[in-house]
Motif scaffolding. Sequence first.
Motif, PDB file in Angstrom:
ATOM      1  N   ARG A 105       3.637  -3.938   2.556  1.00 41.73           N
ATOM      2  CA  ARG A 105       2.822  -3.095   3.448  1.00 41.73           C
ATOM      3  C   ARG A 105       1.345  -3.413   3.188  1.00 41.73           C
ATOM      4  N   THR A 106       0.673  -3.858   4.226  1.00 45.29           N
ATOM      5  CA  THR A 106      -0.707  -4.306   4.073  1.00 45.29           C
ATOM      6  C   THR A 106      -1.732  -3.323   4.622  1.00 45.29           C
ATOM      7  N   ARG A 107      -1.282  -2.364   5.424  1.00 48.04           N
ATOM      8  CA  ARG A 107      -2.246  -1.415   5.994  1.00 48.04           C
ATOM      9  C   ARG A 107      -1.543  -0.118   6.357  1.00 48.04           C
TER      10      ARG A 107
ATOM     11  N   LYS B 252       1.294   1.482  10.803  1.00 46.11           N
ATOM     12  CA  LYS B 252       1.423   0.650   9.607  1.00 46.11           C
ATOM     13  C   LYS B 252       1.364  -0.834   9.976  1.00 46.11           C
ATOM     14  N   GLN B 253       1.025  -1.641   8.975  1.00 52.98           N
ATOM     15  CA  GLN B 253       1.098  -3.101   9.124  1.00 52.98           C
ATOM     16  C   GLN B 253       1.853  -3.671   7.934  1.00 52.98           C
TER      17      GLN B 253
ATOM     18  N   ASP C 215      -6.043  -4.359   0.500  1.00 49.90           N
ATOM     19  CA  ASP C 215      -7.099  -5.108  -0.190  1.00 49.90           C
ATOM     20  C   ASP C 215      -8.006  -4.189  -1.008  1.00 49.90           C
TER      21      ASP C 215
ATOM     22  N   LEU D 237       0.808  -1.215   0.000  1.00 51.34           N
ATOM     23  CA  LEU D 237       0.000   0.000   0.000  1.00 51.34           C
ATOM     24  C   LEU D 237       0.841   1.264   0.000  1.00 51.34           C
TER      25      LEU D 237
ATOM     26  N   PHE E  33      -6.686   2.010   6.424  1.00 53.74           N
ATOM     27  CA  PHE E  33      -6.785   1.720   4.996  1.00 53.74           C
ATOM     28  C   PHE E  33      -5.978   0.465   4.646  1.00 53.74           C
ATOM     29  N   SER E  34      -6.643  -0.485   3.966  1.00 49.10           N
ATOM     30  CA  SER E  34      -6.054  -1.779   3.665  1.00 49.10           C
ATOM     31  C   SER E  34      -5.618  -1.874   2.206  1.00 49.10           C
TER      32      SER E  34
ATOM     33  N   ASP F 185       2.880  -5.012  13.187  1.00 50.34           N
ATOM     34  CA  ASP F 185       2.085  -3.789  13.327  1.00 50.34           C
ATOM     35  C   ASP F 185       2.942  -2.804  14.106  1.00 50.34           C
TER      36      ASP F 185
END
Length: 324
Positions: A207-209, A72-73, A216, A52, A213-214, A178
């Motif tokens: 970066r997934t999140r 962040k994730q 996905d 992301l 905000f994701s 995270d």
Amino acid sequence: MAKPPRNPASGILFVDKPQGITSHGVVSRARKSVGTRKIGHAGTLDPMATGLLVLGANNATRLLTYLVGLDKQYTATIRLGASSNTDDAEGELSEPADAAALAAISDDDIARAVSNLTGAISQRPSSVSAIKVDGKRAYALARAGEEVVLAERTVTVSVFEVLEIARDEYIDLKVRVDCSSGTYIRALARDLGEALSVGGHLTVLRRTRVGPFSVDDASALDSDLETQLVAPATVARELFETVALDAQQSEDLANGKRIALEPRASLPVAALAPDGRLQGLIEIVDGRARVLSNFPRDPQPVDPQEQAAAQGEPVSEEGTPNNG
């Protein structure tokens, strides 16, 4: 005279960055796709990383300040058994650790070392980070052969979870992290390897999140990004408390008046105009609103024929610039 943007629409772009392109390369591609030069980002990703990337177009770049500091994730793969001068797979690797030393590391040893890198920790950023040293980026100094040792800083790793352990020539850990903004996952990989005395570096990072905000919900870089702009008001509703203005309040606020509003618990507050657009971010002090950032109404898109005529360019019968 500079050409006005073809598309003056403001919005936030959530892009799933592919591997092998720089974040600035993504910005360049987005400028062409959206039709405006005014695009910024809320934090970069390394070329090897995916995931992301948050961009802002036109007036929505004013929101990026509030997106940069969000937590962040990530998902990542940490390889134990060799260190790297860049703390990742793109750097120069050390000699592999002794096979017996690697075999002696138990799953419990890994769990304890991971636990010690969880919570509020002191972290030394990677020498190839974008942090400035005497006005120059650390990575530029490091690549020029200078020794760069950055000061430690406190970051928060709220989750450091080992999802999978694969043992072969090396030990590869698939992890989820995270963390607070400013945390370096490469540095976590380095420090985990040092704690286990076998060296460590990052081989995969995604970066997934970012905040709520994701990835996905992100758009592919090769999609039509012009159609993927998310309205600033939509993003603001996810981040802040909101207040709906009536017509008079909206007009007064636009004219710089400190309108009367009920206090809100958080700061800032998103002020929404009667038509639902984001008019501004405000703070409410003693029952009066003070504007922190205005979000002017977007101008009308530029007609290609009018734009070409203004630049003195020949225009085709279809009404588009004829550049041969």
